[in-house]
Design an enzyme around this catalytic site. Sequence first.
Site, PDB file in Angstrom:
ATOM      1  N   GLY A 287     -22.977  -9.315 -22.470  1.00 53.38           N
ATOM      2  CA  GLY A 287     -23.966  -9.872 -21.650  1.00 53.38           C
ATOM      3  C   GLY A 287     -25.117 -10.620 -22.257  1.00 53.38           C
TER       4      GLY A 287
ATOM      5  N   GLY B 268     -16.673  -8.082 -24.397  1.00 56.76           N
ATOM      6  CA  GLY B 268     -15.705  -6.760 -24.458  1.00 56.76           C
ATOM      7  C   GLY B 268     -14.043  -7.058 -24.666  1.00 56.76           C
TER       8      GLY B 268
ATOM      9  N   LYS C 299     -13.371 -16.220 -15.025  1.00 61.17           N
ATOM     10  CA  LYS C 299     -14.072 -17.020 -14.011  1.00 61.17           C
ATOM     11  C   LYS C 299     -14.772 -18.073 -14.583  1.00 61.17           C
ATOM     12  CE  LYS C 299     -14.484 -13.691 -10.098  1.00 61.17           C
ATOM     13  NZ  LYS C 299     -15.346 -12.655  -9.729  1.00 61.17           N
TER      14      LYS C 299
ATOM     15  N   ARG D 194     -20.964   1.173 -31.683  1.00 58.81           N
ATOM     16  CA  ARG D 194     -22.469   0.711 -31.566  1.00 58.81           C
ATOM     17  C   ARG D 194     -23.072   1.685 -32.452  1.00 58.81           C
ATOM     18  NH1 ARG D 194     -22.433  -0.791 -25.123  1.00 58.81           N
ATOM     19  NH2 ARG D 194     -22.491  -2.922 -25.559  1.00 58.81           N
TER      20      ARG D 194
HETATM   21  P1  AMP Z   1     -14.307 -12.059 -17.535  1.00 68.03           P
HETATM   22  O1  AMP Z   1     -14.488 -10.904 -16.999  1.00 68.03           O
HETATM   23  O2  AMP Z   1     -14.325 -13.498 -16.636  1.00 68.03           O
HETATM   24  O3  AMP Z   1     -14.774 -12.469 -19.117  1.00 68.03           O
HETATM   25  O4  AMP Z   1     -12.806 -12.301 -17.778  1.00 68.03           O
HETATM   26  C1  AMP Z   1     -11.932 -11.227 -18.349  1.00 68.03           C
HETATM   27  C2  AMP Z   1     -10.454 -11.057 -17.593  1.00 68.03           C
HETATM   28  O5  AMP Z   1      -9.912 -12.540 -17.312  1.00 68.03           O
HETATM   29  C3  AMP Z   1      -9.562 -10.061 -18.355  1.00 68.03           C
HETATM   30  O6  AMP Z   1      -9.417  -8.918 -17.455  1.00 68.03           O
HETATM   31  C4  AMP Z   1      -8.385 -10.811 -18.246  1.00 68.03           C
HETATM   32  O7  AMP Z   1      -7.203 -10.149 -17.535  1.00 68.03           O
HETATM   33  C5  AMP Z   1      -8.524 -12.105 -17.001  1.00 68.03           C
HETATM   34  N1  AMP Z   1      -7.709 -12.980 -17.039  1.00 68.03           N
HETATM   35  C6  AMP Z   1      -7.459 -13.893 -18.072  1.00 68.03           C
HETATM   36  N2  AMP Z   1      -6.904 -15.001 -18.068  1.00 68.03           N
HETATM   37  C7  AMP Z   1      -6.195 -14.685 -16.722  1.00 68.03           C
HETATM   38  C8  AMP Z   1      -5.463 -15.272 -15.700  1.00 68.03           C
HETATM   39  N3  AMP Z   1      -4.922 -16.581 -16.019  1.00 68.03           N
HETATM   40  N4  AMP Z   1      -5.131 -14.889 -14.376  1.00 68.03           N
HETATM   41  C9  AMP Z   1      -5.888 -13.739 -14.168  1.00 68.03           C
HETATM   42  N5  AMP Z   1      -6.796 -13.087 -14.832  1.00 68.03           N
HETATM   43  C10 AMP Z   1      -6.800 -13.547 -16.078  1.00 68.03           C
END
Ligand code: AMP
Length: 398
Positions: free
Chosen positions: A379, A356, A200, A36
């Site tokens: 974000g 990230g 999610k 950055r």
């Molecule tokens: P997000 O914060 O929603 O962008 O998701 C990022 C996080 O999703 C990372 O820390 C990953 O470890 C987690 N992640 C990705 N795939 C999976 C999975 N199959 N089960 C649990 N966590 C996951």
Amino acid sequence: MKTIQDQNFANQKVLVRCDFNVPLNKETREITDDTRIRESLPTIKKLLADGAAVILMSHLGRPSETGFEEKFSLKPVAEHLSQLLGINVKLAEDIFEGKTIENAKSSKPGEVLLLENLRFLPGEQKGDVAFAKYLADLGDSYVNDAFGTAHRAHASTAVIAQFFPDKKYFGFLLANEIKNLEKLLHYAEKPFTAIIGGSKISSKIDILKNLIPRVDNIIIGGGMGYTFIKAMGGEIGLSICEDDKLDFARDIMKEMEEKGVKFYLPIDAVCGDKFDNNANIKVFPSNAIPSDWEGMDAGPESIKIFENVILSSKTILWNGPLGVFEFENFGHGTTAIAKTVAAATKNGAFSAVGGGDSISAINQNKLADQMSYISTGGGAMLEYLEGKTLPGIAAILN
Ligand code: AMP
């Protein structure tokens, strides 16, 4: 777009909002990733070359907003920036007292002054007008170059712009982000593939909705895929799932079908018998995962399908990991996607990466220079692609 490009800032004091919210080693306070800071250099150098006195503003982390806290000080940034620019960058430590005003008033062309972490006081995040005015009085022009905080209506990112009706500009970094995001939303060459991963669905609902009318293919990876698989009647074992989003998943799949968007979910899953890098590992069809196993990465057959889609695309957007990539044993899917996006870019596709986790996967594989565009704002990038108006951008445009 009103950028600094065609302006000359000779003999002006120019206030520049940067995003110096860099990761620091907790013990040594060394900067662990200076991307950055380096990305802000073109703007700072242009202003210095014009003969401006540059006054930089930023936040760092989430201090308690009750005054100075050593661990959130921008001192390491001032030191690193001094090295990168080859001049002494002065830190205005007493930002909210008279000395800062004196420092700013006496700053000369060719000098750089960095104000201490603006979040040491509550006015910044509250978007306090009086605080914005205090900052505005330090300079003759205002430049916003902080894409990472462009989705926040804070004093230094948006509110301040009203005090510079004719003298507010986009810096090079922010202008470049806007140019690339506009390209994705409005001028993308087809086929356009979006790869959306992460844990999610709930945080990706609006982006999915806004992308459907624009893209040809959507690849869903990571934990969020299991909600879709369950919504189609699949057995997902212990894999993460948002049961309250099953209806949304069905609706969005229907919408994609109606709009002719091809939708790809992993057909096989690398599963663990516990959420641990050292779990026992087995690959199952992603819709037939036994009840005591958990899907933690995209399987090899899925990756082959995803690779074909990505390699035949002319525009690629990637946000979010394909698995629990923090665990080495479950990071292969994410690494494969990083490598494939790099290969597609080499073949002439335009690739845009944000978030990230995707960026750290790219950095781990030393592929950063092989992407067309890596966004400096996770974000902010998502909100832009959701079609939202970002206050930091609107404040310069209006
Ligand atoms: P997000 O914060 O929603 O962008 O998701 C990022 C996080 O999703 C990372 O820390 C990953 O470890 C987690 N992640 C990705 N795939 C999976 C999975 N199959 N089960 C649990 N966590 C996951």
